[in-house]
Scaffold this active site. Structure first.
Site, PDB file in Angstrom:
ATOM      1  CB  CYS A  52      -8.723  -0.344 -12.545  1.00 48.11           C
ATOM      2  SG  CYS A  52      -9.342  -1.820 -11.752  1.00 48.11           S
ATOM      3  CG  ASN A 105      -2.116  -4.966  -8.878  1.00 43.93           C
ATOM      4  OD1 ASN A 105      -1.624  -4.775  -9.980  1.00 43.93           O
ATOM      5  ND2 ASN A 105      -2.247  -4.013  -7.981  1.00 43.93           N
ATOM      6  CG  ASP A 106      -6.340  -9.487  -6.393  1.00 42.84           C
ATOM      7  OD1 ASP A 106      -5.362  -9.954  -5.762  1.00 42.84           O
ATOM      8  OD2 ASP A 106      -7.225  -8.807  -5.858  1.00 42.84           O
ATOM      9  NE  ARG A 138     -11.929  -2.240  -5.255  1.00 43.86           N
ATOM     10  CZ  ARG A 138     -10.614  -2.443  -5.278  1.00 43.86           C
ATOM     11  NH1 ARG A 138     -10.059  -3.074  -6.285  1.00 43.86           N
ATOM     12  NH2 ARG A 138      -9.855  -1.992  -4.309  1.00 43.86           N
ATOM     13  CD  GLU A 196     -10.585  -8.390  -8.361  1.00 45.57           C
ATOM     14  OE1 GLU A 196      -9.516  -7.853  -8.059  1.00 45.57           O
ATOM     15  OE2 GLU A 196     -11.660  -8.082  -7.835  1.00 45.57           O
ATOM     16  NE  ARG A 241      -1.960  -7.454  -4.720  1.00 42.88           N
ATOM     17  CZ  ARG A 241      -3.020  -6.650  -4.770  1.00 42.88           C
ATOM     18  NH1 ARG A 241      -4.220  -7.152  -4.984  1.00 42.88           N
ATOM     19  NH2 ARG A 241      -2.903  -5.358  -4.636  1.00 42.88           N
ATOM     20  CG  HIS A 256      -1.958  -1.142   0.996  1.00 43.59           C
ATOM     21  ND1 HIS A 256      -3.050  -1.038   0.191  1.00 43.59           N
ATOM     22  CD2 HIS A 256      -1.932  -2.409   1.440  1.00 43.59           C
ATOM     23  CE1 HIS A 256      -3.680  -2.180   0.162  1.00 43.59           C
ATOM     24  NE2 HIS A 256      -3.024  -3.042   0.921  1.00 43.59           N
TER      25      HIS A 256
END
Lengths: 551, 86
Positions: free
Chosen positions: A501, A453-454, A331, A430, A464, A188
């Site tokens: 995204c 990412n996922d 989201r 994802e 990840r 993060h």
């Protein structure tokens, strides 16, 4: 000269004093105190400081966010000097002859419990206000700086790693760059740094020593190098880079107001990813054409209890209104996995990335979902809101989400509350499952957005968060790119748009591949908008190929 | 002592905002005690947290009383406040 080598996770150079993040300790122990009068003085000083902070916050809110927030801070200020609350603190001090911290904490718990025990949902939620006020007084008692940074000048922020809730509370105007012992490119801290457009270096391990606090650090987010007290040659090289960075920034400014279109006329929607309403300023400064991902988690992570419909509504409305008719994709909560929230009381899972997270929580707890959907639909009356559901694997999940939306719309109709009936609904792609059934999913929704990412994590079976997977975690893997192509073909066959995204969207080396696949939208960190625009405007869509999907 | 009863018409009842304003208004009469009673529970109007804790909602009947040297002025101010805000 001291040289440290870490992993550069957000580009750019910066220099300034190194400052170690102060993590507020929540452990308060009851210690016996002889001089009660001195403790009372400490409390009076902490109260006074808290009042001054809250009054300043109220003034700031009145100018920037509006009357509603200002009144909240004023109420907090009145709580600080509430006679029963103060009396409870003093009684504990006199009777138990203990430290001020303990007495304040006790009073806070007592009054939070009083509100929690009421039969009214609104008043129950005020327990969070009491806790917030109590936390503020405690911080002032213990000399803990709000926002984690007690410095008058901007700093290079050093930490072991930062939790999502911690990054939210940071005073961002005081941060020049991040250096962390732990973390990875997907942590993060790294995501925040990229949003802010400032350098970040992670994975420094125990080479990052507390003794560097206060010394001037020169950090390079591209090479991952940190120098402290650099020699002349190193410093000269740093200055050259710094100058280049400034020139580049200036060059990119010329991209503002330009269209995101290739030389042969293919348009791309270049949107932004944001994590809180305050990021909208960065979107506007970088001329983002919309918001492709507004992570709603910040509301949940920053709170001690479920955020109310009203609080959520205000946050969504602020962003929707500020974007002034441009699309804002919000989201629904993506809690679970690496984003844990205590009051959700989620069961400990062996493998939380594959556990009860995101939409699974929403479908299991209709009340939590309903509150968020109501807030989202109410906000849809104030801008172009689109709702996006994360972690979808099956068509039935989407149908159930849509049923929940319909129910909320019927409620709002009955209550006469305005909303936009045609609010777009979309899903995140994802999971590999969602790619395989993308044709069926596309018939249910208005858009897809790929969370790379996922998708990479699940497709390649690579965690990840793990630092040491290195070459195995390859977002350019043909499997991931082919998944993108499959989802895109399914979307276009059903006549809906598809975007990316995830972090991959800002990867300029993949832009040609995205154009060849037919991606319609790229949602990236605000600081990546202008570099991406510059690259799009140099591209020719017709000549792009799918070579990267082959090997 | 002076008093009046009032039926709350505000849809949100005595929530944070009016409670804060009410406490502030009552504080102006330092030597006079202003109380709010609902269902036999009485709190001083200046006790903000406890006042909110009464959870006074729309349709509830409350009794507002003022006792002290400035009770006439205080009760008049309170009546005006309730009518305008609650």
């Amino acid at each position: 000269m001291i040289l440290l080598q870490g992993k550069g996770v957000s580009k750019g150079v910066a220099s300034g004093p190194i400052y170690f993040f102060q993590r507020p300790s929540t452990d308060i122990t009851k210690t016996a105190v002889a001089d009660i009068a001195a403790e009372k003085e400490r409390i009076a000083a902490a109260q006074e400081k808290s009042m001054a902070q809250l009054e300043a916050l109220a003034d700031k809110a009145r100018e920037e966010t509006g009357e509603e927030t200002a009144v909240l801070f004023e109420t907090h200020a009145m709580f600080v000097e509430d006679e029963d609350y103060v009396e409870a603190i003093m009684t504990t001090l006199d009777e138990e002859r203990c430290c001020a911290e303990y007495a304040v904490q006790q009073a806070g718990e007592q009054f939070a419990a009083m509100f929690a025990a009421t039969d009214d949902a609104y008043m129950q939620a005020r327990a969070a206000d009491v806790k917030d006020v109590t936390r503020r007084i405690l911080n002032n008692l213990m000399g803990i700086a709000e926002g984690g940074i007690d410095s008058d000048v901007p700093v290079i922020l050093a930490a072991d790693d930062l939790a999502p809730s911690e990054t939210l509370q940071l005073d961002k105007s005081k941060i020049l760059g991040f250096i962390t012992a732990g973390g990875s490119g997907n942590s993060h801290t790294a995501i925040l740094a990229r949003t802010m457009g400032i350098p970040a270096i992670c994975g420094l391990g125990d080479t990052l020593k507390q003794e560097y606090a206060g010394r001037d650090g020169y950090i390079d987010g591209e090479t991952g190098q940190i120098s402290i007290d650099p020699d002349e040659i190193t410093l000269a090289a740093f200055r050259t880079k710094e100058k280049k960075q400034a020139e580049m920034k200036e060059l990119l400014q010329s991209m503002k107001g330009q269209k995101d279109v290739t030389l042969d006329g293919r348009e791309m929607m270049v949107y932004c990813n944001i994590g809180s309403p305050e990021d909208v300023a960065a979107v506007q400064a970088n001329d983002g054409q919309g918001i492709g991902l507004f992570r709603s988690e910040f509301l949940y992570l920053a709170a001690n209890d479920y955020p109310s419909e009203e609080d959520q509504f205000q946050a969504y409305k602020t962003v929707a209104a500020a974007m002034n008719g441009k699309r804002v994709v919000i989201r629904t909560l993506d809690i679970g996995a690496d984003k844990q929230v205590e009051y959700f009381h989620l069961q400990k899972e062996e493998n939380p990335a594959m556990g009860v997270r995101a939409i699974r929580i929403c479908l299991n707890r209709p009340e939590v979902f309903r509150t968020q959907l109501r807030a989202l639909y109410r906000a849809s009356a104030y801008g172009k809101v689109a709702i996006m559901f994360p972690m979808i694997t099956s068509v039935w999940e989407v149908k159930e989400c849509k049923r929940a939306c319909k129910k909320v719309m019927a409620e709002l109709d009955a209550e006469g509350i305005p909303y936009n009936k045609d609010t777009e609904l979309g899903i995140m792609i994802e999971t590999p499952a969602s790619v395989f059934v993308a044709d069926a999913l596309a018939k249910e929704v208005d858009f897809f957005s790929v969370g790379t990412n996922d998708l990479t994590q699940y497709t390649l079976a690579c965690d990840r968060q793990a630092n040491d997977l290195g070459k195995f975690f390859d977002p350019h893997h043909p499997a991931v790119l082919r998944a993108l192509k499959m989802a895109t073909d399914a979307a276009h066959a059903a006549g809906i748009w598809i975007g990316i995204c995830g972090e991959l969207g800002a990867d300029l080396t993949l832009l040609e591949t995205f154009l060849a696949i037919g991606i319609d939208e790229l949602s990236v960190s605000p600081s990546s908008v202008l570099p991406l625009r510059a690259e799009i405007r140099k591209s020719i869509a017709k000549t792009c190929n799918l070579d990267m999907l082959k090997s | 002592m002076k008093q009046f009863t009032y039926t709350i018409t505000d849809p949100l009842g005595i929530h944070a905002r009016p409670a804060g304003l009410l406490a502030k208004a009552a504080k102006a009469y330092a030597d006079t005690t202003v109380t709010v009673t609902k269902d036999g529970n009485t709190v001083k109007a200046t006790q903000l947290m406890k006042l909110m804790g009464l959870t006074v909602k729309q349709g509830n009947v409350v009794t507002v009383a003022a006792d002290g040297p400035q009770e006439d002025a205080a009760i008049a101010a309170m009546e005006k406040f309730f009518k305008e805000n609650l």
